[in-house]
Design a protein around this motif. Structure first.
Motif, PDB file in Angstrom:
ATOM      1  N   LEU B  50       0.826  -1.204   0.000  1.00  0.00           N
ATOM      2  CA  LEU B  50       0.000   0.000   0.000  1.00  0.00           C
ATOM      3  C   LEU B  50       0.867   1.263   0.000  1.00  0.00           C
ATOM      4  O   LEU B  50       0.475   2.301  -0.546  1.00  0.00           O
ATOM      5  CB  LEU B  50      -0.906  -0.010   1.237  1.00  0.00           C
ATOM      6  N   SER B  51       2.057   1.163   0.610  1.00  0.00           N
ATOM      7  CA  SER B  51       2.930   2.333   0.627  1.00  0.00           C
ATOM      8  C   SER B  51       3.431   2.660  -0.780  1.00  0.00           C
ATOM      9  O   SER B  51       3.768   3.794  -1.082  1.00  0.00           O
ATOM     10  CB  SER B  51       4.110   2.105   1.575  1.00  0.00           C
ATOM     11  N   TYR B  52       3.501   1.649  -1.646  1.00  0.00           N
ATOM     12  CA  TYR B  52       3.929   1.870  -3.027  1.00  0.00           C
ATOM     13  C   TYR B  52       2.733   2.153  -3.936  1.00  0.00           C
ATOM     14  O   TYR B  52       2.853   2.820  -4.944  1.00  0.00           O
ATOM     15  CB  TYR B  52       4.667   0.635  -3.555  1.00  0.00           C
ATOM     16  N   LEU B  53       1.580   1.555  -3.604  1.00  0.00           N
ATOM     17  CA  LEU B  53       0.394   1.663  -4.461  1.00  0.00           C
ATOM     18  C   LEU B  53      -0.771   2.257  -3.666  1.00  0.00           C
ATOM     19  O   LEU B  53      -1.761   1.565  -3.403  1.00  0.00           O
ATOM     20  CB  LEU B  53      -0.004   0.268  -4.980  1.00  0.00           C
ATOM     21  N   PRO B  54      -0.651   3.507  -3.245  1.00  0.00           N
ATOM     22  CA  PRO B  54      -1.740   4.067  -2.448  1.00  0.00           C
ATOM     23  C   PRO B  54      -3.032   4.107  -3.272  1.00  0.00           C
ATOM     24  O   PRO B  54      -2.999   4.413  -4.454  1.00  0.00           O
ATOM     25  CB  PRO B  54      -1.252   5.484  -2.117  1.00  0.00           C
ATOM     26  N   GLY B  55      -4.117   3.731  -2.655  1.00  0.00           N
ATOM     27  CA  GLY B  55      -5.400   3.771  -3.365  1.00  0.00           C
ATOM     28  C   GLY B  55      -5.802   2.435  -3.975  1.00  0.00           C
ATOM     29  O   GLY B  55      -6.903   2.320  -4.509  1.00  0.00           O
ATOM     30  N   ALA B  56      -4.935   1.429  -3.926  1.00  0.00           N
ATOM     31  CA  ALA B  56      -5.316   0.113  -4.473  1.00  0.00           C
ATOM     32  C   ALA B  56      -6.245  -0.571  -3.460  1.00  0.00           C
ATOM     33  O   ALA B  56      -5.793  -1.104  -2.447  1.00  0.00           O
ATOM     34  CB  ALA B  56      -4.074  -0.723  -4.728  1.00  0.00           C
ATOM     35  N   ARG B  57      -7.546  -0.554  -3.734  1.00  0.00           N
ATOM     36  CA  ARG B  57      -8.544  -0.995  -2.751  1.00  0.00           C
ATOM     37  C   ARG B  57      -8.427  -2.482  -2.420  1.00  0.00           C
ATOM     38  O   ARG B  57      -8.690  -2.905  -1.292  1.00  0.00           O
ATOM     39  CB  ARG B  57      -9.960  -0.699  -3.267  1.00  0.00           C
ATOM     40  N   ILE B  58      -7.995  -3.264  -3.399  1.00  0.00           N
ATOM     41  CA  ILE B  58      -7.919  -4.715  -3.181  1.00  0.00           C
ATOM     42  C   ILE B  58      -7.000  -5.038  -1.995  1.00  0.00           C
ATOM     43  O   ILE B  58      -7.218  -6.004  -1.257  1.00  0.00           O
ATOM     44  CB  ILE B  58      -7.447  -5.432  -4.471  1.00  0.00           C
ATOM     45  N   ILE B  59      -5.990  -4.176  -1.813  1.00  0.00           N
ATOM     46  CA  ILE B  59      -5.027  -4.434  -0.719  1.00  0.00           C
ATOM     47  C   ILE B  59      -5.703  -4.276   0.644  1.00  0.00           C
ATOM     48  O   ILE B  59      -5.341  -4.950   1.606  1.00  0.00           O
ATOM     49  CB  ILE B  59      -3.799  -3.500  -0.843  1.00  0.00           C
ATOM     50  N   ASP B  60      -6.743  -3.407   0.719  1.00  0.00           N
ATOM     51  CA  ASP B  60      -7.462  -3.255   1.987  1.00  0.00           C
ATOM     52  C   ASP B  60      -8.022  -4.596   2.460  1.00  0.00           C
ATOM     53  O   ASP B  60      -8.019  -4.904   3.657  1.00  0.00           O
ATOM     54  CB  ASP B  60      -8.626  -2.261   1.828  1.00  0.00           C
ATOM     55  N   TYR B  61      -8.492  -5.391   1.485  1.00  0.00           N
ATOM     56  CA  TYR B  61      -9.082  -6.685   1.847  1.00  0.00           C
ATOM     57  C   TYR B  61      -8.003  -7.675   2.297  1.00  0.00           C
ATOM     58  O   TYR B  61      -8.220  -8.480   3.197  1.00  0.00           O
ATOM     59  CB  TYR B  61      -9.888  -7.248   0.669  1.00  0.00           C
ATOM     60  N   VAL B  62      -6.838  -7.593   1.642  1.00  0.00           N
ATOM     61  CA  VAL B  62      -5.725  -8.470   2.057  1.00  0.00           C
ATOM     62  C   VAL B  62      -5.323  -8.125   3.493  1.00  0.00           C
ATOM     63  O   VAL B  62      -5.129  -9.009   4.338  1.00  0.00           O
ATOM     64  CB  VAL B  62      -4.510  -8.311   1.107  1.00  0.00           C
ATOM     65  N   ILE B  63      -5.223  -6.815   3.772  1.00  0.00           N
ATOM     66  CA  ILE B  63      -4.843  -6.381   5.124  1.00  0.00           C
ATOM     67  C   ILE B  63      -5.918  -6.799   6.129  1.00  0.00           C
ATOM     68  O   ILE B  63      -5.611  -7.315   7.214  1.00  0.00           O
ATOM     69  CB  ILE B  63      -4.624  -4.850   5.157  1.00  0.00           C
ATOM     70  N   ALA B  64      -7.188  -6.614   5.744  1.00  0.00           N
ATOM     71  CA  ALA B  64      -8.289  -7.003   6.644  1.00  0.00           C
ATOM     72  C   ALA B  64      -8.224  -8.497   6.935  1.00  0.00           C
ATOM     73  O   ALA B  64      -8.375  -8.938   8.084  1.00  0.00           O
ATOM     74  CB  ALA B  64      -9.624  -6.641   6.016  1.00  0.00           C
ATOM     75  N   TYR B  65      -7.970  -9.302   5.877  1.00  0.00           N
ATOM     76  CA  TYR B  65      -7.852 -10.752   6.070  1.00  0.00           C
ATOM     77  C   TYR B  65      -6.704 -11.063   7.039  1.00  0.00           C
ATOM     78  O   TYR B  65      -6.858 -11.872   7.960  1.00  0.00           O
ATOM     79  CB  TYR B  65      -7.618 -11.440   4.717  1.00  0.00           C
ATOM     80  N   GLY B  66      -5.567 -10.393   6.834  1.00  0.00           N
ATOM     81  CA  GLY B  66      -4.402 -10.631   7.690  1.00  0.00           C
ATOM     82  C   GLY B  66      -4.700 -10.304   9.147  1.00  0.00           C
ATOM     83  O   GLY B  66      -4.423 -11.102  10.047  1.00  0.00           O
ATOM     84  N   VAL B  67      -5.287  -9.131   9.382  1.00  0.00           N
ATOM     85  CA  VAL B  67      -5.572  -8.698  10.761  1.00  0.00           C
ATOM     86  C   VAL B  67      -6.555  -9.668  11.416  1.00  0.00           C
ATOM     87  O   VAL B  67      -6.366 -10.105  12.565  1.00  0.00           O
ATOM     88  CB  VAL B  67      -6.142  -7.260  10.763  1.00  0.00           C
ATOM     89  N   LEU B  68      -7.615 -10.036  10.650  1.00  0.00           N
ATOM     90  CA  LEU B  68      -8.642 -10.891  11.255  1.00  0.00           C
ATOM     91  C   LEU B  68      -8.148 -12.310  11.488  1.00  0.00           C
ATOM     92  O   LEU B  68      -8.431 -12.913  12.525  1.00  0.00           O
ATOM     93  CB  LEU B  68      -9.894 -10.898  10.370  1.00  0.00           C
ATOM     94  N   VAL B  69      -7.383 -12.844  10.519  1.00  0.00           N
ATOM     95  CA  VAL B  69      -6.935 -14.235  10.680  1.00  0.00           C
ATOM     96  C   VAL B  69      -5.931 -14.353  11.835  1.00  0.00           C
ATOM     97  O   VAL B  69      -5.806 -15.406  12.460  1.00  0.00           O
ATOM     98  CB  VAL B  69      -6.366 -14.795   9.357  1.00  0.00           C
ATOM     99  N   PHE B  70      -5.228 -13.261  12.128  1.00  0.00           N
ATOM    100  CA  PHE B  70      -4.287 -13.267  13.254  1.00  0.00           C
ATOM    101  C   PHE B  70      -5.023 -13.597  14.568  1.00  0.00           C
ATOM    102  O   PHE B  70      -4.515 -14.341  15.402  1.00  0.00           O
ATOM    103  CB  PHE B  70      -3.603 -11.897  13.373  1.00  0.00           C
ATOM    104  N   PHE B  71      -6.241 -13.041  14.714  1.00  0.00           N
ATOM    105  CA  PHE B  71      -7.013 -13.312  15.933  1.00  0.00           C
ATOM    106  C   PHE B  71      -7.950 -14.508  15.745  1.00  0.00           C
ATOM    107  O   PHE B  71      -8.062 -15.375  16.597  1.00  0.00           O
ATOM    108  CB  PHE B  71      -7.846 -12.077  16.320  1.00  0.00           C
ATOM    109  N   TYR B  72      -8.637 -14.514  14.575  1.00  0.00           N
ATOM    110  CA  TYR B  72      -9.712 -15.476  14.387  1.00  0.00           C
ATOM    111  C   TYR B  72      -9.178 -16.888  14.118  1.00  0.00           C
ATOM    112  O   TYR B  72      -9.819 -17.879  14.473  1.00  0.00           O
ATOM    113  CB  TYR B  72     -10.602 -15.030  13.219  1.00  0.00           C
ATOM    114  N   GLY B  73      -8.004 -16.976  13.489  1.00  0.00           N
ATOM    115  CA  GLY B  73      -7.421 -18.293  13.187  1.00  0.00           C
ATOM    116  C   GLY B  73      -7.151 -19.080  14.461  1.00  0.00           C
ATOM    117  O   GLY B  73      -7.678 -20.180  14.661  1.00  0.00           O
ATOM    118  N   PRO B  74      -6.341 -18.510  15.381  1.00  0.00           N
ATOM    119  CA  PRO B  74      -6.128 -19.218  16.653  1.00  0.00           C
ATOM    120  C   PRO B  74      -7.430 -19.453  17.426  1.00  0.00           C
ATOM    121  O   PRO B  74      -7.614 -20.509  18.021  1.00  0.00           O
ATOM    122  CB  PRO B  74      -5.197 -18.273  17.427  1.00  0.00           C
TER     123      PRO B  74
END
Lengths: 571, 220
Positions: B50-74
């Motif tokens: 995102l720091s290289y491609l500001p505004g790429a919305r698809i990355i928001d979902y990747v980040i959301a998946y990462g944040v949620l799976v960190f808690f929800y996976g365990p």
């Protein structure tokens, strides 16, 4: 009590049979292994203590030390952990891999004592020289880059330590010579072969170190009028990175040794594993060139040949080991009837045994964290985005702190149980400690890499996050990640201290007891099947290898993509 | 050929299911650790891209998946799966019926959560890249001339400078607090190291904070 530590039940000839490994062990080998091992742990304590100041300074929320003290502490942290903790234990590994595995006495034991004494003297002189550094001398960090002057005692100490290491390694070489002269013939055992390869790389590194430190010492005491800084840098990295290559090869040897003894691993193909070790001899030291990829003195073709061609010979060797060792565990455990499903061989392994868990964490974390990043940042082009940033510090904590140190912790636990013959004190903590250290150090390491890559936060500077003095450029955005780093770095130091507490308490106050079945591979020494080991299923390892390859490709492509975004090519 | 591919996919699916439901303590730990690691990897990697491609919305979902799976996976593998397996062993009843559908419900809920969090993209998921909020730019030039026994120096571009401190070894030789910040240092007062006399000029701002440091050698 101290002398009791060196007294096992030996027969009249001084031999005993280890009921875990089945090896015939002579007193003259076992005692130096203990001495070198304990000395290494002392160096770990000293280096770990100085890690506190380093971490709490780079975590600028605390900002513990001023610039001058920071460089002093960083230098002591580097020399005690990167050099003394490693090299003392590596000499012990040479004695285990050589005369102990071969069932021989230690040849020229007095030379071993002289070597140990010389190494300790060198280490003490270096610690003293760094601690008493005063301007205009500079704290040397690891590199002591000329023409910045360090204390003459520092160079003298380095020369003494290197000479001591060469002397201490001599009994190992003599034992190999004896084996080939008077032994039963045939190939050396794989662990001995690995130790031999380690020693070849070590001698190359140590001779390079001797050359560069003598050169710098003569300049520092003003016998030589000037020093060629470019020559210094190039020769320095023969030992600077060479010592880390010794760590790598010694660690791989320890992986083969411990996974076999406590995990029930078998070597699936000795030829393949030996070939990988030989590849290390030819190529791995050329990888040191990646330290000079941004150096204006060396030519582009020199950089590309060393870091983008020859280095892959060593990478191939590491990939072979990365497959061969887990494959050996899987096939060996299936052969003992401990398989089941895709990963049953792994999940039913002795995870409560710290020797086993430490070894496995070392393999996984070295591969995924230290190994992949090493290949990525070792490239001419990608190196530009890593070098001089905290990402580099993250990389070598991935290799040395996560890979080698955890493997060596496992080895020390093994020595405590099988050579000191002590039960672990704080048994539950002993079981947990590899998990705690692996988890916290991984988090701290990833943060270092990430802060370096994302924000370009430089290394070797005591404070940058708030601002770079005199500029309007601020890295304060990195502060949240620095907070995460600081917390996990402290937790990693506490987990490392837990290792020291368990190790020393066990050695000094542990119940003396001949190790029992808890260290023998579960599933027993005997096999459930007479089928040769390579006939057994290794699909679990294949899947793990594919996951590893996938991670490698993702990181590789991502780094190239990000590099390509830094500037536009074309109209 | 088709059969081989079908078998491979079927076997792969069975393996995935058996790992998903594996419920021994070490399996729970390994799965939770791997998902937490994956979460951090995706969150960190997503922010990096995102720091290289500001505004790429698809990355928001990747980040959301990462944040949620960190808690929800365990959470899934330490709490939900053991519960599902326990409830499945009961005969009949609401819990048994629920347990049979629990994994699908759990997975659907997780995917919905990723979509919602990715769409609304709360600020805590993102790292800041604001790098231009530091202090004033102090960028002095130091010019020195050899006058035999002494070195004469002067400072140009001295805006923001409050103090100049000259030292050699451990000793402070000169401190200047007045413009134009010119000074002289005697060579015989300098410490010699590896055959060279050297001195250090520290430029400080009005608050006494070090802003620049010049390390120089005096010609013989």
């Amino acid at each position: 009590m101290i002398f009791d530590l060196f007294d096992n039940d030996y027969d009249e000839d001084g031999f005993r049979t280890c009921n875990v490994t089945g090896m015939s062990i002579h007193r003259s080998v076992e005692n130096p292994v203990k001495v070198f091992g304990l000395t290494a742990v002392v160096a770990l304590v000293v280096g770990g203590f100085f890690a506190i100041g380093v971490a709490l300074t780079r975590w600028e929320f605390v900002g513990l030390l001023g610039p001058e003290e920071f460089y002093r502490w960083l230098s002591l942290h580097a020399w005690n952990l990167l050099i003394f903790w490693m090299v003392f234990l590596e000499i012990a590994i040479l004695y285990v891999g050589g005369p102990m595995v071969l069932g021989r006495r230690l040849p020229i034991p007095k030379i071993a004592k002289v070597g140990w004494g010389t190494m300790v003297t060198g280490a003490l002189v270096i610690n003293y020289a760094i601690w008493t550094t005063e301007a205009p001398n500079q704290a040397p960090l690891l590199t002591s880059y000329a023409p910045l002057p360090s204390s003459p005692y520092f160079y003298a100490g380095a020369i003494i330590f290197i000479l001591g290491s060469v002397v201490a390694a001599l009994p190992f070489f003599v034992s190999l010579w004896q084996e080939k002269s008077w032994g039963e013939g045939g190939s050396l055992p794989l662990v001995t072969f690995g130790a031999f390869v380690t020693s070849i790389i070590a001698v190359e590194a140590l001779l390079g170190g001797l050359a560069v430190m003598v050169y710098a010492f003569l300049w520092r005491i003003e016998i030589l009028e000037s020093i060629d800084a470019a020559v210094y840098r190039q020769v320095f990295w023969i030992i600077g990175h060479g010592t880390q290559q010794i760590n790598l090869v010694a660690m791989v040897t320890v992986w083969y040794f411990l996974t076999h003894i406590v995990g029930g691993a078998e070597v699936v193909s000795e030829k393949v594993s030996r070939t990988a070790f030989v590849l290390y001899i030819f190529f791995i030291n050329l990888g040191a060139a990646h330290h000079l990829l941004s150096d204006p003195v060396v030519s582009v073709s020199w950089r590309i040949w060393n870091a983008s061609y020859a280095f892959y010979g060593a990478t191939l060797a590491s990939l072979i080991h990365a497959f061969a060792i887990p494959a050996g565990i899987e096939a060996g455990r299936r052969r003992r009837g401990k398989g089941g499903g895709l990963f049953g061989w792994l999940t039913n392994a002795p995870w409560k045994n710290p020797v086993f868990s430490a070894t496995i964490f070392s393999i996984i974390l070295f591969g995924f964290v230290g190994g992949i990043t090493g290949v990525v940042m070792g490239q001419v082009q990608l190196n530009m985005t890593w070098v001089r940033t905290l990402a580099t510090v993250g990389h070598f904590h991935g290799t040395v702190a996560l890979g080698t140190t955890i493997a060596f912790m496992g080895l020390v636990y093994f020595v405590i149980r099988t050579m000191f013959m002590r039960e672990f004190r704080f048994g539950r903590l002993a079981s947990l400690q590899p998990y705690l250290y692996a988890a916290t150090m991984t988090a701290a390491t990833l943060m270092l890499m990430y802060i370096g890559l994302l924000y370009g936060v430089p290394r070797r500077i005591h404070s940058v996050v708030r601002d770079i003095p005199g500029t309007d450029f601020s890295l304060s955005a990195a502060e949240p990640l620095m907070m995460i780093f600081g917390v996990f770095a402290l937790l990693a130091i506490i987990s490392g201290a837990a290792f020291v507490v368990v190790a020393l308490a066990s050695v000094l106050f542990g119940e003396k007891k001949v190790p029992g079945s808890d260290l023998v591979p579960d599933g027993g020494v005997d096999f459930e099947s007479d089928e040769p080991v390579h006939k057994f299923d290794m699909r679990g390892t294949f899947v793990i290898t594919l996951i590893f390859l996938g991670a490698f490709i993702v990181v590789y492509i991502a780094n190239w993509y990000l590099l390509s975004q830094l500037w536009s090519i074309g109209p | 050929m088709l059969d081989a591919v079908t078998n491979l996919v079927r076997q792969g699916w069975r393996n995935t299911l058996s790992i998903y439901y594996a419920n021994t303590p070490i399996w729970r730990l390994l799965k939770s650790g791997a998902l937490a690691f994956l979460g951090v990897f995706l969150w960190a990697g997503g922010n990096l891209f995102l720091s290289y491609l500001p505004g790429a919305r698809i990355i928001d979902y990747v980040i959301a998946y990462g944040v949620l799976v960190f808690f929800y996976g365990p959470f899934t593998h330490l709490v939900i799966i053991p519960l599902v397996i326990r409830w499945r062993k009961r005969r009949g009843g609401l819990r048994n019926k629920l347990a049979k559908r629990m994994s699908k419900i759990n997975l659907t809920f997780f995917i919905l959560l990723v979509l919602v969090v990715g769409t609304y993209a709360p600020g805590f998921m993102f790292l800041s890249f604001d790098v231009a909020s530091g202090g004033p730019n102090i960028n002095p030039e130091l010019g020195c001339v050899d006058r035999g026994d002494v070195i004469e120096c002067e400072l140009t571009e001295a805006e923001g400078v409050g103090q100049v401190v000259v030292s050699s070894g451990e000793r402070t030789l000169v401190t200047v607090e007045e413009r134009p910040y010119g000074f002289e240092v005697r060579k015989d007062e300098m410490v010699e190291v590896v055959g060279q006399k050297s001195y250090v000029v520290e430029i400080r701002d009005e608050d006494g904070e070090m802003q620049r440091r010049f390390s120089r050698s005096a010609p013989p």
